[in-house]
Design an enzyme around this catalytic site. Structure first.
Site, PDB file in Angstrom:
ATOM      1  N   VAL A 146      -5.944   4.831  -5.381  1.00  3.17           N
ATOM      2  CA  VAL A 146      -4.925   5.245  -4.460  1.00  3.17           C
ATOM      3  C   VAL A 146      -5.138   6.635  -3.915  1.00  3.17           C
ATOM      4  O   VAL A 146      -4.880   7.213  -2.914  1.00  3.17           O
ATOM      5  CB  VAL A 146      -3.438   5.628  -5.389  1.00  3.17           C
ATOM      6  CG1 VAL A 146      -2.654   6.284  -4.796  1.00  3.17           C
ATOM      7  CG2 VAL A 146      -3.043   4.262  -5.817  1.00  3.17           C
ATOM      8  N   ASP A 147      -5.955   7.475  -4.593  1.00  2.00           N
ATOM      9  CA  ASP A 147      -6.475   8.801  -4.342  1.00  2.00           C
ATOM     10  C   ASP A 147      -7.270   8.922  -3.030  1.00  2.00           C
ATOM     11  O   ASP A 147      -6.898   9.538  -2.032  1.00  2.00           O
ATOM     12  CB  ASP A 147      -7.517   9.545  -5.449  1.00  2.00           C
ATOM     13  CG  ASP A 147      -7.315  10.903  -5.608  1.00  2.00           C
ATOM     14  OD1 ASP A 147      -6.788  11.483  -4.468  1.00  2.00           O
ATOM     15  OD2 ASP A 147      -8.239  11.641  -6.448  1.00  2.00           O
ATOM     16  N   ASP A 181       0.808  -1.349  -0.046  1.00  2.00           N
ATOM     17  CA  ASP A 181      -0.114  -0.195  -0.022  1.00  2.00           C
ATOM     18  C   ASP A 181       1.040   1.045   0.103  1.00  2.00           C
ATOM     19  O   ASP A 181       1.761   1.523   0.828  1.00  2.00           O
ATOM     20  CB  ASP A 181      -0.706  -0.236   1.245  1.00  2.00           C
ATOM     21  CG  ASP A 181      -1.752   1.031   1.518  1.00  2.00           C
ATOM     22  OD1 ASP A 181      -1.743   2.133   0.603  1.00  2.00           O
ATOM     23  OD2 ASP A 181      -2.876   0.938   2.239  1.00  2.00           O
ATOM     24  N   ILE A 182       0.699   1.931  -0.682  1.00  2.00           N
ATOM     25  CA  ILE A 182       1.489   3.268  -1.163  1.00  2.00           C
ATOM     26  C   ILE A 182       1.575   4.193   0.258  1.00  2.00           C
ATOM     27  O   ILE A 182       2.415   4.949   0.272  1.00  2.00           O
ATOM     28  CB  ILE A 182       1.216   3.997  -2.392  1.00  2.00           C
ATOM     29  CG1 ILE A 182       2.422   4.872  -2.765  1.00  2.00           C
ATOM     30  CG2 ILE A 182      -0.083   4.648  -2.389  1.00  2.00           C
ATOM     31  CD1 ILE A 182       2.676   5.373  -4.372  1.00  2.00           C
ATOM     32  N   SER A 203      -2.894   5.146 -13.836  1.00  2.00           N
ATOM     33  CA  SER A 203      -3.842   5.016 -14.703  1.00  2.00           C
ATOM     34  C   SER A 203      -4.310   3.265 -14.581  1.00  2.00           C
ATOM     35  O   SER A 203      -4.989   2.978 -15.803  1.00  2.00           O
ATOM     36  CB  SER A 203      -3.663   5.312 -16.229  1.00  2.00           C
ATOM     37  OG  SER A 203      -3.520   6.731 -16.119  1.00  2.00           O
ATOM     38  N   THR A 204      -3.589   2.629 -14.043  1.00  2.00           N
ATOM     39  CA  THR A 204      -3.958   1.213 -14.235  1.00  2.00           C
ATOM     40  C   THR A 204      -5.321   0.483 -13.449  1.00  2.00           C
ATOM     41  O   THR A 204      -5.404  -0.602 -13.607  1.00  2.00           O
ATOM     42  CB  THR A 204      -2.856   0.175 -13.818  1.00  2.00           C
ATOM     43  OG1 THR A 204      -2.661   0.154 -12.590  1.00  2.00           O
ATOM     44  CG2 THR A 204      -1.442   0.605 -14.691  1.00  2.00           C
ATOM     45  N   GLY A 205      -5.748   1.165 -12.540  1.00  2.00           N
ATOM     46  CA  GLY A 205      -6.801   0.733 -12.083  1.00  2.00           C
ATOM     47  C   GLY A 205      -8.176   1.273 -12.624  1.00  2.00           C
ATOM     48  O   GLY A 205      -8.623   0.927 -13.540  1.00  2.00           O
ATOM     49  N   ASN A 215      -7.291  12.817  -9.904  1.00  2.00           N
ATOM     50  CA  ASN A 215      -8.114  13.344 -11.156  1.00  2.00           C
ATOM     51  C   ASN A 215      -8.310  14.750 -11.338  1.00  2.00           C
ATOM     52  O   ASN A 215      -7.545  15.340 -10.173  1.00  2.00           O
ATOM     53  CB  ASN A 215      -9.501  12.739 -11.033  1.00  2.00           C
ATOM     54  CG  ASN A 215     -10.440  13.148  -9.812  1.00  2.00           C
ATOM     55  OD1 ASN A 215     -10.514  14.612  -9.980  1.00  2.00           O
ATOM     56  ND2 ASN A 215     -10.698  12.444  -9.068  1.00  2.00           N
TER      57      ASN A 215
HETATM   58  N1  AR6 Z   1      -1.459   1.540  -2.977  1.00  2.00           N
HETATM   59  C1  AR6 Z   1      -0.908   1.212  -4.139  1.00  2.00           C
HETATM   60  N2  AR6 Z   1      -1.410   0.975  -4.994  1.00  2.00           N
HETATM   61  C2  AR6 Z   1      -2.928   0.930  -5.149  1.00  2.00           C
HETATM   62  C3  AR6 Z   1      -3.402   1.483  -3.884  1.00  2.00           C
HETATM   63  C4  AR6 Z   1      -2.636   1.581  -2.838  1.00  2.00           C
HETATM   64  N3  AR6 Z   1      -3.173   1.930  -1.418  1.00  2.00           N
HETATM   65  N4  AR6 Z   1      -5.076   1.206  -4.249  1.00  2.00           N
HETATM   66  C5  AR6 Z   1      -4.977   1.143  -5.315  1.00  2.00           C
HETATM   67  N5  AR6 Z   1      -3.714   0.653  -6.207  1.00  2.00           N
HETATM   68  P1  AR6 Z   1      -6.319   3.748  -9.413  1.00  2.00           P
HETATM   69  P2  AR6 Z   1      -6.161   5.490 -11.819  1.00  2.00           P
HETATM   70  C6  AR6 Z   1      -3.491   0.275  -7.511  1.00  2.00           C
HETATM   71  O1  AR6 Z   1      -7.617   3.374  -9.561  1.00  2.00           O
HETATM   72  O2  AR6 Z   1      -6.249   4.141 -12.432  1.00  2.00           O
HETATM   73  C7  AR6 Z   1      -9.333   7.752  -8.566  1.00  2.00           C
HETATM   74  O3  AR6 Z   1     -10.747   7.766  -8.162  1.00  2.00           O
HETATM   75  C8  AR6 Z   1      -4.483  -0.020  -8.199  1.00  2.00           C
HETATM   76  O4  AR6 Z   1      -4.790  -1.542  -8.131  1.00  2.00           O
HETATM   77  O5  AR6 Z   1      -5.910   4.376  -7.903  1.00  2.00           O
HETATM   78  O6  AR6 Z   1      -4.918   6.519 -12.146  1.00  2.00           O
HETATM   79  C9  AR6 Z   1      -8.920   9.111  -8.926  1.00  2.00           C
HETATM   80  O7  AR6 Z   1      -9.463  10.246  -8.271  1.00  2.00           O
HETATM   81  C10 AR6 Z   1      -3.939   0.177  -9.733  1.00  2.00           C
HETATM   82  O8  AR6 Z   1      -3.191  -0.773 -10.117  1.00  2.00           O
HETATM   83  O9  AR6 Z   1      -5.708   5.292 -10.172  1.00  2.00           O
HETATM   84  C11 AR6 Z   1      -9.246   9.120 -10.343  1.00  2.00           C
HETATM   85  O10 AR6 Z   1     -10.530   9.629 -10.576  1.00  2.00           O
HETATM   86  C12 AR6 Z   1      -3.053   1.514  -9.636  1.00  2.00           C
HETATM   87  O11 AR6 Z   1      -2.996   1.530  -8.079  1.00  2.00           O
HETATM   88  C13 AR6 Z   1      -9.160   7.716 -10.872  1.00  2.00           C
HETATM   89  O12 AR6 Z   1      -9.285   6.977  -9.500  1.00  2.00           O
HETATM   90  C14 AR6 Z   1      -3.908   2.962  -9.909  1.00  2.00           C
HETATM   91  O13 AR6 Z   1      -5.254   2.583  -9.604  1.00  2.00           O
HETATM   92  C15 AR6 Z   1      -7.398   7.398 -11.168  1.00  2.00           C
HETATM   93  O14 AR6 Z   1      -7.380   5.986 -11.583  1.00  2.00           O
END
Ligand code: AR6
Length: 167
Positions: free
Chosen positions: A32-33, A9-10, A121-123, A23
Site C-alpha cells: 500500500v505504501d 486499490d486504495i 499488517s496483513t501483507g 513503516n
Molecule cells: N490497495 C489496497 N490494498 C492493498 C494494496 C492497494 N494498492 N496493495 C496491497 N494491499 P502491506 P503491511 C493489501 O504489505 O502488511 C510496506 O513496505 C495487501 O494485500 O501494504 O502493513 C511498508 O512500508 C495486504 O492485504 O502492509 C511497511 O514496511 C494489505 O494491503 C510494510 O509494507 C497490507 O499490506 C507494511 O506492511
C-alpha cells in the site's frame, strides 16, 4: 457510522482521508505504501521528510498515526500509521487496534468525514487475514469518533470474503 467494504486499490478511492500501512521511517516501501507514494506523487514524501526532521525524528512509533497531504490522490489527506509485524509468540493485537483508533483520532482532528483503510499488517507484516479483520472491524465499530463513513478497501477477493464473513 456507516461501515462499508470495497474490493480494489486504495489509491483510487475517493475519501477525505486514505490510510497508509506505512513503516516507522515514513520514507515509503512496498505494498500500500509504495502504491500511495507512486500515485500520490512526491509531495507526500516531502511532508514525510518534514515530519522526520521535526517531531518524528526517531520515526513514527508502531500503533501511532500522522497525517500529510494526499498529493495527487483523490483524497484530502493521507493518514500514515505503522502496523505491528505479526508474531506467533507475542500478542501484538493491541498495537494493531491502536492503528485504527489513532487513525480515526487523527481523522477527527482534521475534520475528515470519510476514511478508507487497507487491511493493516496483513501483507508484508504477515498478520493472518481473519484475525486482522476481526481486530479491524471490532476496533472501528467501538471507536469514539465523528467520522461518518469508514470503508475497508480489500485488495483481493480472498481478503474481501474474510472481511465480509466477519462483518
Ligand atoms: N490497495 C489496497 N490494498 C492493498 C494494496 C492497494 N494498492 N496493495 C496491497 N494491499 P502491506 P503491511 C493489501 O504489505 O502488511 C510496506 O513496505 C495487501 O494485500 O501494504 O502493513 C511498508 O512500508 C495486504 O492485504 O502492509 C511497511 O514496511 C494489505 O494491503 C510494510 O509494507 C497490507 O499490506 C507494511 O506492511
Amino acid at each position: 457510522m456507516k461501515l462499508t467494504l470495497v474490493r480494489g486499490d486504495i489509491t483510487g478511492q475517493h475519501a477525505d482521508a486514505i490510510v497508509n500501512a506505512a513503516n516507522s521511517s515514513l520514507m515509503g516501501g512496498g505494498g500500500v505504501d509504495g502504491a500511495i507514494h507512486r500515485r500520490g506523487g512526491p509531495e507526500i514524501l516531502e511532508e514525510c521528510r518534514k515530519l522526520r526532521a521535526g517531531h518524528y525524528g526517531k520515526g513514527l512509533p508502531t500503533g501511532q498515526a500522522v497525517a500529510t497531504t494526499a498529493g495527487r490522490l483523490p483524497a484530502k489527506w493521507v493518514i500514515h500509521t505503522v502496523g505491528p509485524v505479526y508474531s506467533a509468540s507475542e500478542d501484538r493485537s493491541e498495537l494493531l487496534a491502536s492503528c485504527y483508533r489513532e487513525s480515526l483520532r487523527v481523522a477527527d482532528s482534521l475534520g475528515a468525514a470519510s476514511v478508507a483503510f487497507p487491511a493493516i499488517s496483513t501483507g508484508i507484516y504477515g498478520w493472518p487475514m481473519d484475525d486482522a479483520a476481526g481486530i479491524a472491524l471490532e476496533t472501528v465499530r467501538q471507536a469514539d469518533t465523528a467520522v461518518e463513513e469508514v470503508r475497508f478497501v480489500l485488495f483481493d477477493a480472498a481478503a474481501y470474503a474474510v472481511f465480509e464473513a466477519r462483518l
